[in-house]
Scaffold this motif. Sequence first.
Motif, mmCIF file in Angstrom:
data_model
loop_
_atom_site.group_PDB
_atom_site.id
_atom_site.type_symbol
_atom_site.label_atom_id
_atom_site.label_comp_id
_atom_site.label_asym_id
_atom_site.label_seq_id
_atom_site.Cartn_x
_atom_site.Cartn_y
_atom_site.Cartn_z
ATOM 1 N N THR A 68 1.019 -1.313 0.328
ATOM 2 C CA THR A 68 -0.237 -0.274 0.019
ATOM 3 C C THR A 68 0.651 1.532 -0.365
ATOM 4 O O THR A 68 2.117 1.138 0.330
ATOM 5 C CB THR A 68 -1.297 0.104 1.225
ATOM 6 N N PRO A 90 -4.484 3.837 4.078
ATOM 7 C CA PRO A 90 -4.129 3.104 2.481
ATOM 8 C C PRO A 90 -4.946 2.321 1.916
ATOM 9 O O PRO A 90 -5.142 1.991 0.843
ATOM 10 C CB PRO A 90 -3.032 2.424 3.677
ATOM 11 N N PRO A 116 -2.221 -2.383 5.628
ATOM 12 C CA PRO A 116 -0.913 -1.256 6.158
ATOM 13 C C PRO A 116 0.403 -2.248 5.931
ATOM 14 O O PRO A 116 1.745 -1.774 6.166
ATOM 15 C CB PRO A 116 -1.247 -0.296 7.004
#
Length: 399
Positions: free
Chosen positions: A74, A377, A381
């Motif tokens: 991400t 994100p 994450p």
Amino acid sequence: MKDVIVVGSGAGGATVARELSKKGVNVTLIEKGPFVKPKKAYEHYENSDVGVELLKTACVGGTTMVTAGNAVRTCQKRLKKFGINLEEEFHEAELEMGVGTLPDSHFGEGTLKIMAAAESLGINVQKMPKSINPNSCKPCGKCAFGCPKDAKWTSLEYIEDAKKSGTRVVENTEVTELIIEDGEVKGVRSREKEFYADEVVLAPGAVETPRILRRAGLDAGDNFFVDTFVTVGGILKGVEFNKEVQMNALIKKSDDVILAPHFSEILVEKLSSHGARTRDIIGLMVKIKDETSGKIREGSVVKYSTANDVALLAEGSALAGSILTEVGVDPNTLKSTHARGAHPGGTAAVGSVVDKNLETEISGLFVADASVLPEAPGAPPVLTIVALAKRLGKYLGQN
């Protein structure tokens, strides 16, 4: 050799401690919570209602103990704009964490039905990358409580490596403030003790990190996001979806909205009037890349859903309803949980509170948790935090 204090033992803190100790740095890793076995991690949730229900834990290993084991990249493009290229670190982490998709044997009936229904509606579906060892995993649906088979990667693995290389772990100790002299960090204080070092890495999470920074006079705590999500579900008699590996598929609506198969006990209560039992519920998580509308202050955490957030949740929930109806769920039984947040971050963002090396304006003070992410994100994450912490470990190990 220099001394480094790392505060927090989740994905970021454990990774930095491991990287530095392997290079011979004297590392002290300080954790607010206790050592617990993964299967007991659910006992250490510290949830709070801040406008959305915020999910987090306090134990050695942090939130990695209660994730679903998802491992996706991400924020990669956004971080590159700040001069942070994580390609090498992502690759290293994926190898070490055993990232890959699970075999077909680990996909339950409910997840397969959801995937087939989404595909029949022309929606892109893929298997979710996981840091789960399929040889150890016996699907039981308990990932978010702490894996009873210890089949899922957690930062405990990195902590054990760090300890073998000399890292000292101090548990049950909450760091409350920094020791600073002439603009340089010299150590940290807990309520009972002071710890001194040449450098300090903060990684206790996006709620506690900004509070510690603010006590030191830094302007942290704004731009708070949580990756807001709801779980939409209904009744499919006898599906036993609750016993499946959760979030084993990724359904991408857009860059701002993702869906994933997800069971929530909250829906059992909401559907009790329909005679629903736990084994009859099937659901989809709707997760959005929420706006950075929250703030962390000394005595408060504020996070509200913006008009755009609400619109994205509604859009994703409508899609979830369509997929579940295609699966065979009676539309009259469709319900949604309240909004929750599982990925707090942004409160010490790169480009604002820290530079591209994750250092604050206080010399020798760094941050290595989700606080540094510049935007939500919109997906788990953990892998990104590990990659960022690996990069920081390499940087600090050279100096």
